[in-house]
Design a protein around this motif. Structure first.
Motif, PDB file in Angstrom:
ATOM      1  N   LEU A   1      52.512 -18.350  19.096  1.00  0.00           N
ATOM      2  CA  LEU A   1      52.396 -19.788  19.368  1.00  0.00           C
ATOM      3  C   LEU A   1      52.926 -20.625  18.211  1.00  0.00           C
ATOM      4  O   LEU A   1      53.484 -21.709  18.424  1.00  0.00           O
ATOM      5  CB  LEU A   1      50.957 -20.164  19.681  1.00  0.00           C
ATOM      6  CG  LEU A   1      50.460 -19.757  21.064  1.00  0.00           C
ATOM      7  CD1 LEU A   1      49.014 -20.183  21.257  1.00  0.00           C
ATOM      8  CD2 LEU A   1      51.332 -20.344  22.161  1.00  0.00           C
ATOM      9  N   ALA A   2      52.774 -20.137  16.986  1.00  0.00           N
ATOM     10  CA  ALA A   2      53.333 -20.852  15.832  1.00  0.00           C
ATOM     11  C   ALA A   2      54.849 -20.946  15.954  1.00  0.00           C
ATOM     12  O   ALA A   2      55.442 -22.018  15.722  1.00  0.00           O
ATOM     13  CB  ALA A   2      52.938 -20.149  14.534  1.00  0.00           C
ATOM     14  N   LEU A   3      55.496 -19.862  16.349  1.00  0.00           N
ATOM     15  CA  LEU A   3      56.949 -19.874  16.496  1.00  0.00           C
ATOM     16  C   LEU A   3      57.390 -20.769  17.643  1.00  0.00           C
ATOM     17  O   LEU A   3      58.400 -21.477  17.531  1.00  0.00           O
ATOM     18  CB  LEU A   3      57.467 -18.446  16.690  1.00  0.00           C
ATOM     19  CG  LEU A   3      57.314 -17.529  15.475  1.00  0.00           C
ATOM     20  CD1 LEU A   3      57.754 -16.118  15.809  1.00  0.00           C
ATOM     21  CD2 LEU A   3      58.066 -18.071  14.274  1.00  0.00           C
ATOM     22  N   VAL A   4      56.641 -20.770  18.736  1.00  0.00           N
ATOM     23  CA  VAL A   4      56.951 -21.662  19.854  1.00  0.00           C
ATOM     24  C   VAL A   4      56.813 -23.121  19.422  1.00  0.00           C
ATOM     25  O   VAL A   4      57.667 -23.963  19.725  1.00  0.00           O
ATOM     26  CB  VAL A   4      56.043 -21.358  21.072  1.00  0.00           C
ATOM     27  CG1 VAL A   4      56.140 -22.449  22.130  1.00  0.00           C
ATOM     28  CG2 VAL A   4      56.399 -19.997  21.665  1.00  0.00           C
ATOM     29  N   GLU A   5      55.743 -23.421  18.698  1.00  0.00           N
ATOM     30  CA  GLU A   5      55.519 -24.788  18.229  1.00  0.00           C
ATOM     31  C   GLU A   5      56.627 -25.226  17.271  1.00  0.00           C
ATOM     32  O   GLU A   5      57.135 -26.342  17.376  1.00  0.00           O
ATOM     33  CB  GLU A   5      54.153 -24.893  17.559  1.00  0.00           C
ATOM     34  CG  GLU A   5      53.704 -26.296  17.317  1.00  0.00           C
ATOM     35  CD  GLU A   5      53.427 -27.085  18.591  1.00  0.00           C
ATOM     36  OE1 GLU A   5      53.518 -28.323  18.531  1.00  0.00           O
ATOM     37  OE2 GLU A   5      53.122 -26.491  19.633  1.00  0.00           O
ATOM     38  N   LEU A   6      57.003 -24.355  16.352  1.00  0.00           N
ATOM     39  CA  LEU A   6      58.095 -24.686  15.434  1.00  0.00           C
ATOM     40  C   LEU A   6      59.388 -24.954  16.193  1.00  0.00           C
ATOM     41  O   LEU A   6      60.135 -25.887  15.873  1.00  0.00           O
ATOM     42  CB  LEU A   6      58.294 -23.567  14.409  1.00  0.00           C
ATOM     43  CG  LEU A   6      57.243 -23.474  13.313  1.00  0.00           C
ATOM     44  CD1 LEU A   6      57.452 -22.216  12.486  1.00  0.00           C
ATOM     45  CD2 LEU A   6      57.269 -24.707  12.428  1.00  0.00           C
ATOM     46  N   HIS A   7      59.654 -24.151  17.216  1.00  0.00           N
ATOM     47  CA  HIS A   7      60.839 -24.369  18.046  1.00  0.00           C
ATOM     48  C   HIS A   7      60.780 -25.750  18.708  1.00  0.00           C
ATOM     49  O   HIS A   7      61.781 -26.476  18.731  1.00  0.00           O
ATOM     50  CB  HIS A   7      60.969 -23.264  19.093  1.00  0.00           C
ATOM     51  CG  HIS A   7      62.177 -23.417  19.960  1.00  0.00           C
ATOM     52  ND1 HIS A   7      63.434 -23.055  19.526  1.00  0.00           N
ATOM     53  CD2 HIS A   7      62.334 -23.913  21.204  1.00  0.00           C
ATOM     54  CE1 HIS A   7      64.310 -23.318  20.478  1.00  0.00           C
ATOM     55  NE2 HIS A   7      63.655 -23.832  21.505  1.00  0.00           N
ATOM     56  N   ASP A   8      59.605 -26.118  19.208  1.00  0.00           N
ATOM     57  CA  ASP A   8      59.433 -27.444  19.822  1.00  0.00           C
ATOM     58  C   ASP A   8      59.618 -28.565  18.801  1.00  0.00           C
ATOM     59  O   ASP A   8      59.982 -29.679  19.160  1.00  0.00           O
ATOM     60  CB  ASP A   8      58.053 -27.572  20.474  1.00  0.00           C
ATOM     61  CG  ASP A   8      57.930 -26.748  21.743  1.00  0.00           C
ATOM     62  OD1 ASP A   8      58.962 -26.236  22.243  1.00  0.00           O
ATOM     63  OD2 ASP A   8      56.793 -26.582  22.223  1.00  0.00           O
ATOM     64  N   TRP A   9      59.340 -28.280  17.547  1.00  0.00           N
ATOM     65  CA  TRP A   9      59.507 -29.272  16.474  1.00  0.00           C
ATOM     66  C   TRP A   9      60.946 -29.348  15.982  1.00  0.00           C
ATOM     67  O   TRP A   9      61.252 -30.103  15.079  1.00  0.00           O
ATOM     68  CB  TRP A   9      58.611 -28.941  15.291  1.00  0.00           C
ATOM     69  CG  TRP A   9      57.151 -29.095  15.526  1.00  0.00           C
ATOM     70  CD1 TRP A   9      56.530 -29.653  16.614  1.00  0.00           C
ATOM     71  CD2 TRP A   9      56.104 -28.681  14.653  1.00  0.00           C
ATOM     72  NE1 TRP A   9      55.177 -29.606  16.463  1.00  0.00           N
ATOM     73  CE2 TRP A   9      54.875 -29.017  15.264  1.00  0.00           C
ATOM     74  CE3 TRP A   9      56.078 -28.059  13.414  1.00  0.00           C
ATOM     75  CZ2 TRP A   9      53.641 -28.757  14.684  1.00  0.00           C
ATOM     76  CZ3 TRP A   9      54.852 -27.791  12.837  1.00  0.00           C
ATOM     77  CH2 TRP A   9      53.650 -28.139  13.462  1.00  0.00           C
ATOM     78  N   GLY A  10      61.825 -28.520  16.516  1.00  0.00           N
ATOM     79  CA  GLY A  10      63.226 -28.543  16.096  1.00  0.00           C
ATOM     80  C   GLY A  10      63.576 -27.509  15.056  1.00  0.00           C
ATOM     81  O   GLY A  10      64.603 -27.606  14.400  1.00  0.00           O
ATOM     82  N   VAL A  11      62.731 -26.495  14.896  1.00  0.00           N
ATOM     83  CA  VAL A  11      62.988 -25.405  13.951  1.00  0.00           C
ATOM     84  C   VAL A  11      63.308 -24.159  14.781  1.00  0.00           C
ATOM     85  O   VAL A  11      62.399 -23.480  15.243  1.00  0.00           O
ATOM     86  CB  VAL A  11      61.769 -25.136  13.033  1.00  0.00           C
ATOM     87  CG1 VAL A  11      62.078 -24.022  12.036  1.00  0.00           C
ATOM     88  CG2 VAL A  11      61.337 -26.409  12.315  1.00  0.00           C
ATOM     89  N   PRO A  12      64.591 -23.864  15.004  1.00  0.00           N
ATOM     90  CA  PRO A  12      64.960 -22.722  15.846  1.00  0.00           C
ATOM     91  C   PRO A  12      64.470 -21.398  15.272  1.00  0.00           C
ATOM     92  O   PRO A  12      64.332 -21.244  14.054  1.00  0.00           O
ATOM     93  CB  PRO A  12      66.491 -22.766  15.870  1.00  0.00           C
ATOM     94  CG  PRO A  12      66.859 -24.127  15.423  1.00  0.00           C
ATOM     95  CD  PRO A  12      65.757 -24.595  14.528  1.00  0.00           C
ATOM     96  N   GLU A  13      64.254 -20.437  16.152  1.00  0.00           N
ATOM     97  CA  GLU A  13      63.753 -19.131  15.745  1.00  0.00           C
ATOM     98  C   GLU A  13      64.710 -18.385  14.827  1.00  0.00           C
ATOM     99  O   GLU A  13      64.302 -17.522  14.062  1.00  0.00           O
ATOM    100  CB  GLU A  13      63.461 -18.264  16.976  1.00  0.00           C
ATOM    101  CG  GLU A  13      62.054 -17.747  16.969  1.00  0.00           C
ATOM    102  CD  GLU A  13      61.755 -16.898  18.184  1.00  0.00           C
ATOM    103  OE1 GLU A  13      61.559 -15.682  17.987  1.00  0.00           O
ATOM    104  OE2 GLU A  13      61.711 -17.444  19.286  1.00  0.00           O
ATOM    105  N   SER A  14      65.966 -18.716  14.864  1.00  0.00           N
ATOM    106  CA  SER A  14      66.963 -17.999  14.069  1.00  0.00           C
ATOM    107  C   SER A  14      67.048 -18.486  12.623  1.00  0.00           C
ATOM    108  O   SER A  14      67.866 -17.988  11.857  1.00  0.00           O
ATOM    109  CB  SER A  14      68.334 -18.137  14.733  1.00  0.00           C
ATOM    110  OG  SER A  14      68.679 -19.514  14.808  1.00  0.00           O
TER     111      SER A  14
END
Length: 146
Positions: free
Chosen positions: A32-45
């Protein structure tokens, strides 16, 4: 309203969630932390996402293994500020407080806090009314979308 004195940190995003104090809860916290970061504009890569995922995984695993109190959850809180991502994991146990000098730990305590020390720009431990919070900060240079 007056502006605060001292250096200002603009609050951009906050995520707070409680999880069951189980291995499954720790895995879910990282996901969920990674999903939230992605939603904040921080891509998983990105390196920020990878480092944040590692810190959440280590801190959540420590909360489950060393800070478990039957019937109590642990809490993950991420705060994205201009220039800093702060990750906090709180559990209900005050008894097993980690030393902020990770190299002073005995070999049987594992490498989790050594990893946190190597990855985080800064980290530490704070007392709470019930339990403790272990926090870590990562620096970044993102243009976070609003």
């Amino acid at each position: 309203m007056t502006a605060p004195s001292g250096p200002a940190r603009t609050l951009v995003r906050v995520f707070t969630q409680r999880f069951s104090c189980t291995r499954r809860g720790a895995r879910l916290a990282r996901q969920l932390a990674l999903v939230e970061l992605h939603d904040w504009g921080v891509p998983e890569s990105t390196a920020l996402s990878a480092d944040a995922g590692l810190l959440v995984a280590e801190l959540a695993a420590n909360a489950v293994v060393h800070g478990r109190v039957p019937g109590r959850d642990f809490e993950l809180r991420m705060t994205l500020l201009a220039g800093v991502l702060r990750i906090e994991v709180s559990d209900a146990s005050r008894d097993r407080r980690p030393a902020v000098r990770p190299h002073a730990h005995q070999a049987e305590s594992g490498y989790g806090l050594r990893i946190v020390d190597a990855v985080a720009a800064d980290w530490g431990v704070m007392d709470r009314l019930i339990g403790k919070t272990v926090w870590a900060e990562l620096t970044h240079r993102l243009g976070v979308r609003r």
